[in-house]
Design a protein around this motif. Structure first.
Motif, PDB file in Angstrom:
ATOM      1  N   HIS A  15      33.315  41.972  87.701  1.00  0.00           N
ATOM      2  CA  HIS A  15      32.110  41.354  87.134  1.00  0.00           C
ATOM      3  C   HIS A  15      31.327  42.358  86.275  1.00  0.00           C
ATOM      4  N   PRO A  16      31.042  43.577  86.778  1.00  0.00           N
ATOM      5  CA  PRO A  16      30.385  44.542  85.887  1.00  0.00           C
ATOM      6  C   PRO A  16      31.238  44.938  84.689  1.00  0.00           C
ATOM      7  N   ALA A  17      32.573  44.907  84.819  1.00  0.00           N
ATOM      8  CA  ALA A  17      33.424  45.177  83.651  1.00  0.00           C
ATOM      9  C   ALA A  17      33.197  44.118  82.577  1.00  0.00           C
ATOM     10  N   LEU A  18      33.093  42.857  82.998  1.00  0.00           N
ATOM     11  CA  LEU A  18      32.779  41.780  82.056  1.00  0.00           C
ATOM     12  C   LEU A  18      31.450  42.056  81.364  1.00  0.00           C
ATOM     13  N   GLU A  19      30.450  42.479  82.141  1.00  0.00           N
ATOM     14  CA  GLU A  19      29.132  42.770  81.563  1.00  0.00           C
ATOM     15  C   GLU A  19      29.225  43.912  80.551  1.00  0.00           C
ATOM     16  N   ILE A  20      30.074  44.915  80.861  1.00  0.00           N
ATOM     17  CA  ILE A  20      30.258  46.033  79.936  1.00  0.00           C
ATOM     18  C   ILE A  20      30.856  45.551  78.623  1.00  0.00           C
ATOM     19  N   PHE A  21      31.900  44.752  78.696  1.00  0.00           N
ATOM     20  CA  PHE A  21      32.506  44.246  77.456  1.00  0.00           C
ATOM     21  C   PHE A  21      31.513  43.359  76.695  1.00  0.00           C
ATOM     22  N   ASN A  22      30.756  42.547  77.425  1.00  0.00           N
ATOM     23  CA  ASN A  22      29.720  41.741  76.770  1.00  0.00           C
ATOM     24  C   ASN A  22      28.696  42.618  76.062  1.00  0.00           C
ATOM     25  N   SER A  23      28.334  43.749  76.689  1.00  0.00           N
ATOM     26  CA  SER A  23      27.329  44.638  76.097  1.00  0.00           C
ATOM     27  C   SER A  23      27.810  45.243  74.783  1.00  0.00           C
ATOM     28  N   ASN A  24      29.124  45.268  74.607  1.00  0.00           N
ATOM     29  CA  ASN A  24      29.711  45.806  73.380  1.00  0.00           C
ATOM     30  C   ASN A  24      30.246  44.718  72.450  1.00  0.00           C
ATOM     31  N   GLN A  25      29.840  43.469  72.727  1.00  0.00           N
ATOM     32  CA  GLN A  25      30.257  42.322  71.918  1.00  0.00           C
ATOM     33  C   GLN A  25      31.778  42.178  71.840  1.00  0.00           C
ATOM     34  N   VAL A  26      32.438  42.503  72.948  1.00  0.00           N
ATOM     35  CA  VAL A  26      33.892  42.321  73.047  1.00  0.00           C
ATOM     36  C   VAL A  26      34.161  41.045  73.832  1.00  0.00           C
ATOM     37  N   ILE A  27      34.989  40.169  73.278  1.00  0.00           N
ATOM     38  CA  ILE A  27      35.304  38.895  73.921  1.00  0.00           C
ATOM     39  C   ILE A  27      36.264  39.124  75.083  1.00  0.00           C
ATOM     40  N   GLU A  82      51.005  50.799  85.887  1.00  0.00           N
ATOM     41  CA  GLU A  82      52.432  51.050  85.634  1.00  0.00           C
ATOM     42  C   GLU A  82      53.127  49.808  85.099  1.00  0.00           C
ATOM     43  N   MET A  83      52.748  48.640  85.611  1.00  0.00           N
ATOM     44  CA  MET A  83      53.319  47.385  85.129  1.00  0.00           C
ATOM     45  C   MET A  83      52.999  47.170  83.651  1.00  0.00           C
ATOM     46  N   LEU A  84      51.757  47.445  83.257  1.00  0.00           N
ATOM     47  CA  LEU A  84      51.366  47.275  81.855  1.00  0.00           C
ATOM     48  C   LEU A  84      52.115  48.247  80.948  1.00  0.00           C
ATOM     49  N   VAL A  85      52.243  49.489  81.407  1.00  0.00           N
ATOM     50  CA  VAL A  85      52.915  50.505  80.595  1.00  0.00           C
ATOM     51  C   VAL A  85      54.399  50.192  80.456  1.00  0.00           C
ATOM     52  N   GLU A  86      55.034  49.799  81.563  1.00  0.00           N
ATOM     53  CA  GLU A  86      56.479  49.555  81.547  1.00  0.00           C
ATOM     54  C   GLU A  86      56.840  48.228  80.882  1.00  0.00           C
ATOM     55  N   ASN A  87      56.097  47.177  81.219  1.00  0.00           N
ATOM     56  CA  ASN A  87      56.464  45.831  80.737  1.00  0.00           C
ATOM     57  C   ASN A  87      55.885  45.501  79.367  1.00  0.00           C
ATOM     58  N   ARG A  88      54.669  45.994  79.094  1.00  0.00           N
ATOM     59  CA  ARG A  88      53.995  45.618  77.854  1.00  0.00           C
ATOM     60  C   ARG A  88      53.853  46.789  76.880  1.00  0.00           C
ATOM     61  N   LYS A  89      54.200  48.004  77.339  1.00  0.00           N
ATOM     62  CA  LYS A  89      54.106  49.208  76.489  1.00  0.00           C
ATOM     63  C   LYS A  89      52.679  49.425  75.991  1.00  0.00           C
ATOM     64  N   VAL A  90      51.701  49.115  76.841  1.00  0.00           N
ATOM     65  CA  VAL A  90      50.295  49.313  76.467  1.00  0.00           C
ATOM     66  C   VAL A  90      49.545  50.043  77.581  1.00  0.00           C
ATOM     67  N   GLN A  91      48.528  50.787  77.188  1.00  0.00           N
ATOM     68  CA  GLN A  91      47.600  51.394  78.123  1.00  0.00           C
ATOM     69  C   GLN A  91      46.332  50.537  78.186  1.00  0.00           C
ATOM     70  N   PRO A  92      45.742  50.376  79.374  1.00  0.00           N
ATOM     71  CA  PRO A  92      44.466  49.660  79.447  1.00  0.00           C
ATOM     72  C   PRO A  92      43.392  50.345  78.602  1.00  0.00           C
ATOM     73  N   VAL A  93      42.473  49.547  78.074  1.00  0.00           N
ATOM     74  CA  VAL A  93      41.369  50.089  77.281  1.00  0.00           C
ATOM     75  C   VAL A  93      40.282  50.630  78.206  1.00  0.00           C
ATOM     76  N   ASN A  94      39.411  51.465  77.662  1.00  0.00           N
ATOM     77  CA  ASN A  94      38.226  51.923  78.388  1.00  0.00           C
ATOM     78  C   ASN A  94      37.155  50.840  78.369  1.00  0.00           C
ATOM     79  N   ALA A  95      36.425  50.727  79.475  1.00  0.00           N
ATOM     80  CA  ALA A  95      35.247  49.857  79.549  1.00  0.00           C
ATOM     81  C   ALA A  95      34.031  50.764  79.671  1.00  0.00           C
ATOM     82  N   ILE A  96      33.312  50.962  78.561  1.00  0.00           N
ATOM     83  CA  ILE A  96      32.205  51.909  78.500  1.00  0.00           C
ATOM     84  C   ILE A  96      30.928  51.155  78.164  1.00  0.00           C
ATOM     85  N   HIS A  97      29.978  51.154  79.088  1.00  0.00           N
ATOM     86  CA  HIS A  97      28.731  50.428  78.872  1.00  0.00           C
ATOM     87  C   HIS A  97      27.979  51.002  77.677  1.00  0.00           C
TER      88      HIS A  97
END
Length: 211
Positions: A15-27, A82-97
């Motif tokens: 929930h706070p991660a959602l608020e962080i993305f909202n604070s940065n106008q990220v959908i 590890e699942m994201l890196v192996e299956n999707r070849k992506v790293q999670p993004v940072n959530a920075i308020h």
């Protein structure tokens, strides 16, 4: 960030991660969680869509969306990363308020959760997939490994090293220059004046080892 984000996890810091993305106008596109009882419900009007291992949703990541892992449990967090890196070849993004302060010459890895009023000082080096709760202070030249969690209001003074997977409770003060070993745990409100060994648990003022 141009792409919307899928948040893996719908409890704890989700929930706070959602608020962080909202604070940065990220959908935020939606949440994925292993708890089936949550499917079809919403957090602040954002739907919980299904399971984090559902290929139907995972295939969106990297092409149409980014991902953020919002899971407090370190083992499950590592599994999803590890699942994201192996299956999707992506790293999670940072959530920075938007109300966090990060020095211009601090270094950050991937997938970190950095809540409001967090301060990360000059020359600090932060690994990946860490959790910094509200108002954490990380002073200059601190080195923090991957998968570290630091509780609200804790102060990490200059030249401290916190190794991978360590857990620092809320309201902790760590004096300058000490090392917190891999997988160590520091109880809430403790004052750490000496280094803490690998997998040790300490508590108190001054912090002492708990057997």
């Amino acid at each position: 960030m141009d792409k919307p984000v899928i948040i893996l996890g719908a409890k704890g810091i989700a929930h706070p991660a959602l608020e962080i993305f909202n604070s940065n106008q990220v959908i935020v596109y939606g949440f994925l969680d292993e708890d089936q009882s949550l499917y079809g419900t919403e957090i602040n009007n954002i739907p919980i869509l299904g399971n984090p291992e559902d290929e139907g949703f995972l295939k969106l990541i990297g092409k149409k969306t980014e991902a953020f892992v919002a899971v407090d449990d370190v083992k499950y967090r590592k599994f999803l990363v590890e699942m994201l890196v192996e299956n999707r070849k992506v790293q999670p993004v940072n959530a920075i308020h938007e109300r966090a302060y990060i020095s211009t010459d601090a270094a950050l890895g991937h997938g970190n959760f950095i809540n409001a009023k967090v301060t990360i000082g000059a020359g600090a080096k932060v690994g990946s997939h860490c959790i910094f709760h509200t108002a954490v202070i990380v002073d200059h030249n601190v080195v923090i490994g991957d998968f570290v969690q630091i509780g609200a209001g804790s102060i990490v003074n200059a030249d401290v090293t916190i190794e991978e997977g360590a857990f620092i409770g809320s309201g902790v003060t760590i004096v300058a220059g000490v090392t917190i070993g891999k997988g160590a745990r520091v109880g809430a409100g403790s004052v750490v004046i000496g280094s803490v060994g690998k997998n040790e648990t300490v508590f108190g003022n001054p912090a002492a080892k708990i057997k």
